[in-house]
Design a protein around this motif. Sequence first.
Motif, PDB file in Angstrom:
ATOM      1  N   THR A 524       0.854  -1.196   0.000  1.00 47.99           N
ATOM      2  CA  THR A 524       0.000   0.000   0.000  1.00 47.99           C
ATOM      3  C   THR A 524       0.883   1.237   0.000  1.00 47.99           C
ATOM      4  O   THR A 524       2.043   1.202   0.413  1.00 47.99           O
ATOM      5  N   LYS A 525       0.320   2.326  -0.486  1.00 52.34           N
ATOM      6  CA  LYS A 525       0.994   3.617  -0.462  1.00 52.34           C
ATOM      7  C   LYS A 525       0.125   4.597   0.318  1.00 52.34           C
ATOM      8  O   LYS A 525      -0.999   4.890  -0.094  1.00 52.34           O
ATOM      9  N   GLY A 526       0.662   5.093   1.428  1.00 58.84           N
ATOM     10  CA  GLY A 526      -0.101   6.043   2.209  1.00 58.84           C
ATOM     11  C   GLY A 526      -1.210   5.373   2.987  1.00 58.84           C
ATOM     12  O   GLY A 526      -1.260   4.152   3.142  1.00 58.84           O
ATOM     13  N   PRO A 527      -2.155   6.163   3.500  1.00 60.71           N
ATOM     14  CA  PRO A 527      -3.247   5.612   4.309  1.00 60.71           C
ATOM     15  C   PRO A 527      -4.215   4.793   3.472  1.00 60.71           C
ATOM     16  O   PRO A 527      -4.399   5.037   2.290  1.00 60.71           O
ATOM     17  N   ILE A 528      -4.810   3.811   4.109  1.00 58.83           N
ATOM     18  CA  ILE A 528      -5.802   2.967   3.446  1.00 58.83           C
ATOM     19  C   ILE A 528      -7.188   3.479   3.826  1.00 58.83           C
ATOM     20  O   ILE A 528      -7.536   3.531   5.003  1.00 58.83           O
ATOM     21  N   TYR A 529      -7.969   3.842   2.837  1.00 61.29           N
ATOM     22  CA  TYR A 529      -9.321   4.312   3.087  1.00 61.29           C
ATOM     23  C   TYR A 529     -10.279   3.129   3.020  1.00 61.29           C
ATOM     24  O   TYR A 529     -10.311   2.397   2.028  1.00 61.29           O
ATOM     25  N   ALA A 530     -11.046   2.946   4.053  1.00 61.05           N
ATOM     26  CA  ALA A 530     -12.012   1.849   4.081  1.00 61.05           C
ATOM     27  C   ALA A 530     -13.201   2.162   3.182  1.00 61.05           C
ATOM     28  O   ALA A 530     -13.487   3.319   2.867  1.00 61.05           O
ATOM     29  N   ILE A 531     -13.893   1.118   2.771  1.00 54.21           N
ATOM     30  CA  ILE A 531     -15.106   1.275   1.960  1.00 54.21           C
ATOM     31  C   ILE A 531     -16.252   1.649   2.887  1.00 54.21           C
ATOM     32  O   ILE A 531     -16.597   0.892   3.795  1.00 54.21           O
ATOM     33  N   HIS A 532     -16.837   2.804   2.661  1.00 53.62           N
ATOM     34  CA  HIS A 532     -17.938   3.270   3.501  1.00 53.62           C
ATOM     35  C   HIS A 532     -19.304   2.967   2.893  1.00 53.62           C
ATOM     36  O   HIS A 532     -20.320   3.071   3.576  1.00 53.62           O
TER      37      HIS A 532
END
Length: 720
Positions: A524-532
Motif C-alpha cells: 500500500t501507499k499512504g493511508p488505506i481508506y475503508a469502503i464506507h
Amino acid sequence: MGKASILTVLKVLMVLISTGWISLWLLKPTNFWTRKWKGAEASAQDTVFGYYGLDFAVYTFPVIALAMIGLVYLNLQPWEHRSRQVRSSAAAFSNPLVISKLIGILSSVEILAVFLFTLFLAWTFYKRISQDFKKLTPVESLKLDLWQLKYLRVATRFGLLAEACLTLLLLPILRGLAVFRILGIRFEASVRYHIWLGTAMICFATFHGASTLFIWGISHNILDEITKWQRTGRIYLAGEITLVTGLIMWITSLPQIRRKRFEIFYYIHHLYIIFIVFFLLHAGDRHFYMIFPGIFLFGIDKLLRIIQSRPETYILSARLYPCKAVELILPKDSGLRYTPTSVIFLKIPSISNFQWHSFSITSSSTIDNHRMSVIVKCDGRWTSSLYDMIQAGLDTNADQMKCIPVAIEGPYGPSSMIFLRYDSLLLVAGGIGITPFLSILHEIAAAQSSCRGRIPSRMHLIYVVKKSQDIGLLNSVSSLLQNQPSQKWHLKLEVFVTQEKQSGATVGEILSETSQVQTVHLGTKGPIYAIHGPESLLRITALAGIASIVFFVFVICFNNIFVPSEKKSVHSLKVALSSKNKAPKEKSPSWVADILIISSFIISLACTTLVAIILRWRKVKKEIPLVSQREEKVKELGSTETKGAVEEHEVHFGGRPNLEDVFSKFLNETDGSNIGVLVCGPESLKRAVASLCQQKSQWFNIRDQKKKPYLSFHALNFTL
C-alpha cells in the motif's frame, strides 16, 4: 406515532402520488385535460412561477417526491424478517409464468405491467390521432395530399410514444436513488426493463423520424426541412441528431456487441448526454418536463456514485485458486452493513480508467467488520489482466510488493434478507454463480451463532461445475459443511462435475485437493481508506430535496430575467403603438428556455455535489489513518483443513443434474413448508429451475394449500 404507523402513512403517500401521476398521463391526451391545462398555464404565467414552475411541480416533482419518500420508507423498514413468509395468493404472482429463451423469465406481475403499459400507449395514440384527424389543416410549406397529411400526423404521434418510453427509461438503472427498490426489485434485475424501454423507444422514434423524412421526400422539400433550425417550435435538425445518437447507442448495446466488446458499449453509451440535450432542443421545454424526472434522479445518482468511489483504496490481499479465480480482500468500515447477495462495482485504474465491473460479495458484514471479499472468475480480458497482475506478485519480494489501487461503488443489494423468510432453501448455482450463496451461508451461520431471529431449518445446495478444481471456491464455507451436528439448520451439498469422469472421490477429499490456494499480501501507499458504501438513505433523500429546491429557484429566476413574459410583451406592444415607435423586439427563441433548463440543472447538480463532497470528506476524515499493518495480516478464509469426508454430501461426475429428481426429493423432505428457490448461473440453468418451480408449485390448489409446499423463485444476477 410508532414506526409501524409511520410506515403505513408513507406507504399511503406513495400510493396516492403514484396514482395521481399515472392519472395525469392517462388524462393528458384528452380534450378535457388540454383545456384545463392551458387555463392553468395561463394563470401561472401571471405569477412569478410561470408555466415552467407549474410544469416542474406537476410533471417532474411527483416522481422525485416518490423516490424521496421511498428512501425514507426503506430506511425505517426492518432489515431482518422476524417472521416466516406469509402465504398469500398475491405472492404467487411473482413466480415465473412465461419462460422463453428470447425474452427470459417473466412473472405474472411483469406480464401485467407490460400489458398495462402497452394499453396506455394504445390509448394515448388513439386519443391523439383521432383528435388530429378531426381537425386536419394543411402545412403551408408542404403541398400534401390527404393521405400524406394523415400519415404525417401518425408519424408525429409515434414521437409521443417514444417520449412516454423515455420518461421511464432511466428509472430502472438508478442505484442509490433506486425507485424499483421500493417494489423489492434489485438494480441488476431491473436493468432488463431499461433494455425493453430503450428498444421500444428506438422503434417508435425510428418510425417517427423515417416516416417524417419519407413525407418530406415525396413533397420534394427534404433538403429544406432536414437542415432547418427553427427559431420557435420543433427544431428538426436537433431531432435528427437525437435519432442518430439513439440508434448508435442501441446498436452498440445489443448482446452480440455488449458481451464481446464491452468497452465499445460502455464508451458509446455516454452519448446519452448528447441525446438528452438535443431531445430537449427538438421537443421543447414543455415536453422535456414530462421526461425530466428520470434524468433528474439519474444525474444526482450518477454524481453520488462518483463521489462515493473517491478516494481510492487498495486491495489488501488476494487469494489465487487453482481454477483461475482470484479472491480480493478489501478494507471495509466497521459501520458498513450490507445484505447477502449484494454486489459492488469495482474499477482498477492500472487496468482501465473507465471500466467498472460488478461482482457479488462473498463475505458477511455481520462476521467481517473490517474487510469485504469478492471472487472473480478470470476468463475475460479485464479479469485475466487482474489475475496476471496478482500472480506476478508471487515472485516479488515483500518489500517490493506492488500495490493495486481500486475504486469501489456500492454495495447495492436487497433492502432486507429475503432468504430468512422461508422454512427451507434450495440453492442452485452454476460455476461462478456460487458467490452470492457463499454470503448467504455465512450470514445464516452468523445468525445461528448469535441466536438472532429465525433461520431456514433446511438448506440444499446444488453446485454445477465443469471441472473438479472449481469446487475449491467452496473453501470459505468448508467449516460449515463439516460442523453439521452442532448446527440448528441442516445443510446438504450436491456437486455435479460435468466434464470429468471419476469415481470414489468425496466432497471432503476434493476440497482438500483444491484448497491449495496461494495468498498474496499486497503493498500500500499512504493511508488505506475503508469502503464506507453509499450515503445513508436519509442523506440521499436530503440531497435530492436540495437539488429540487435549487433547480426550482434558479429556473424561475432565469426565466423571469431572460425570457420576457407574454404580459410584458403585450404591454410593450401597446406602448410602442401609442408612441409611434418601432415594434418591440421579437419573442425570444424557443431554445433560450431550453438552455435555461440545462443551466439550472447544472447549477443544482453542482450545489448538491458540493454538499455531498463535504459530507463524504467529513466521514472519511474521521477514520484516517487506518492501521494498514493490522489489515494486511488478513486471516485466510476457509483455511480450516478438511478432515475426512462428509458422508452426507455428494459429488457426481460426468453429467448434469436431473433437476426434476432433485426437486422431487427435496419437496418430499420438506413437506408442508415454504421453500425459497434461489438460482444463479447461466441463463439456461435459470430457465430450467424456473420451469420446475412453475410445475412443482401447488399454490393455486387452495384445498391442498396447507399440505403441499410452495416454491418461491428468485433469480440472482450480478452481470449486466
